[in-house]
Design an enzyme around this catalytic site. Sequence first.
Site, PDB file in Angstrom:
ATOM      1  CD1 TRP A 159       6.445   6.958  -1.174  1.00  0.00           C
ATOM      2  CD2 TRP A 159       6.768   5.928  -2.831  1.00  0.00           C
ATOM      3  NE1 TRP A 159       7.695   7.127  -1.624  1.00  0.00           N
ATOM      4  CE2 TRP A 159       7.754   6.636  -2.664  1.00  0.00           C
ATOM      5  CE3 TRP A 159       6.539   5.262  -4.159  1.00  0.00           C
ATOM      6  CZ2 TRP A 159       8.741   6.763  -3.621  1.00  0.00           C
ATOM      7  CZ3 TRP A 159       7.667   5.282  -4.989  1.00  0.00           C
ATOM      8  CH2 TRP A 159       8.689   6.016  -4.812  1.00  0.00           C
ATOM      9  CG  ASN A 160       8.849   1.401  -2.129  1.00  0.00           C
ATOM     10  OD1 ASN A 160       8.091   1.341  -1.139  1.00  0.00           O
ATOM     11  ND2 ASN A 160       9.969   0.840  -2.135  1.00  0.00           N
ATOM     12  NE  ARG A 168       8.877  -6.591   3.910  1.00  0.00           N
ATOM     13  CZ  ARG A 168       9.782  -6.427   3.174  1.00  0.00           C
ATOM     14  NH1 ARG A 168       9.971  -6.935   2.203  1.00  0.00           N
ATOM     15  NH2 ARG A 168       9.933  -5.265   3.462  1.00  0.00           N
ATOM     16  CE  LYS A 183       2.535   7.348   8.383  1.00  0.00           C
ATOM     17  NZ  LYS A 183       2.466   7.455   6.685  1.00  0.00           N
ATOM     18  N   PRO A 184      -0.550   4.041   6.473  1.00  0.00           N
ATOM     19  CG  PRO A 184      -2.618   4.025   5.021  1.00  0.00           C
ATOM     20  CD  PRO A 184      -2.136   4.127   6.553  1.00  0.00           C
ATOM     21  CD  GLU A 259      12.965  -2.518   4.010  1.00  0.00           C
ATOM     22  OE1 GLU A 259      14.159  -2.045   3.490  1.00  0.00           O
ATOM     23  OE2 GLU A 259      11.867  -2.685   3.495  1.00  0.00           O
ATOM     24  CG  LEU A 260      15.580   1.857   8.446  1.00  0.00           C
ATOM     25  CD1 LEU A 260      16.934   2.519   9.475  1.00  0.00           C
ATOM     26  CD2 LEU A 260      14.356   2.501   8.284  1.00  0.00           C
ATOM     27  CB  CYS A 293      14.740  -0.576   0.053  1.00  0.00           C
ATOM     28  SG  CYS A 293      13.587  -1.851   0.480  1.00  0.00           S
ATOM     29  CD  GLU A 391      17.293   3.729  -1.234  1.00  0.00           C
ATOM     30  OE1 GLU A 391      16.896   2.447  -1.553  1.00  0.00           O
ATOM     31  OE2 GLU A 391      17.387   4.552  -0.406  1.00  0.00           O
TER      32      GLU A 391
END
Length: 488
Positions: A159-160, A168, A183-184, A259-260, A293, A391
């Site tokens: 969502w960010n 991307r 899936k957004p 991408e975590l 992130c 984080e």
Amino acid sequence: MTSLDQLIASLAPANGIHVGGRWEAGELGTYDVDDPADKAVLAAVANAGAAQATAAVDAAEAAAAEWAATSPRRRSEILHRVFELMHRDADDLAALICAENGKSATDARAEVGYAAEFFRWFAEEAVRIDGSYGSAPAGGVRTVVTRRPVGIAALVTPWNFPAAMATRKIAPALAAGCTVVLKPAAETPLTALAVARLLAEAGVPAGVVNVVPTTEPEEVVGTWLADPRVRKVSFTGSTGVGRHLLRQAADRVLNASMELGGNAPFIVTEDADVAAAVEGAMIAKFRGGGQACTAANRLYVHADVAEEFTRLLAERVNALVVGRGADASTQIGPLINERAVHRVAGLVDDAVAGGARVVAQAELPADLSGYFFAPTVLADVVPDARVVQEEIFAPVAPIVTWTDEAELLALVNESEMGLAGYLYSGDLKRALQLAERIDSGMIGINRGLVSDPAAPFGGFKQSGLGREGAHEGIEEYQETQYFSVDWS
């Protein structure tokens, strides 16, 4: 620009399942998407389940052969057209991002520009898909190496960055000749629906891109990962969810890009330009309200310049304007939900209990009713505080002082994350020597941004697998095949 209500209505979100070129109602009905700035309902959005997840794969399969056979030039022309359309509709896309994500209009407009660039970049990569030709050392054989689309790709986005995280992934997949199911994030589906409409307008054939909003990600994504027709999964999100998806992908030895999470260090050496470092920290830490992130998560400032850096950063943060993203004066918008507010409040309280001092906190206007947290600077933070180890994903900057370089590097590299980092130094040679010893996939040296469509985005350790952007980005959606040719 049309009014927000008209814009959302034009998307017909209650029929927001986009499968095979058709817009459909959700098999699970609808769910509400809220504005995090005031908690008001923006729209009722179609809610997909397992049957529509399968239908999306059916559509992607039906379109796959023709799209893979489409010439690279034609695919390139379509992607260039999407880039143009995104700029044409930039104001509308930014308004949607402000509404469903909450970020400031400035940040939202910057995201649209960044998101569009992936279509331009990969339009150019589409016509440069390479291979090779060689002779076998033993003689008599020629080796021809080619690349082909990996197949149907399942894309899962957060969502960010509701526009950029989708583009991307979509852009390189389409450039490579893949069809996709997307899936957004449930919190921010409206931007994805708008992008899907632009893709169709640009000439992307029906079934090549299918968008499936849902509040049941396990059901939808699990269906995709179990489907033998799906040959690729690309996920951006938390490390915990990434690990779960990798376990599922392992059952089918599925090609996976992840991408975590991040825990980016922001290092300031004793010879750094302190004013420039503060400017960089404002970007690296507070862009998008810290909900990135790649956001600077832990600020390591040399003791010789810590007082000056802290004072200047505190002045900047105290002056930040917090408010609704759509307001022209707003610099920091809300967090995404109430859970995020409670979590960051707990991190700050824990740091203060451990001896940290709150040296700056921007004003929160009394009339705000959404999920806001005041931008905060913490000094005298101990290295093992939760706010350093976890984080943050919020506009909170914890400052840790250091004096010994070896100890600094040990602190920086002890994290299981290794996505991004930032380093400010007055000596470029020293900066590069330090950067080479930091376990991060991306490091900004004397700058507070690392993301660029032309650069390989990705991390070390548990921050993910694979790269997005650059030439590496299209390779994530390709299989390498070679022909061994008898030349005797």
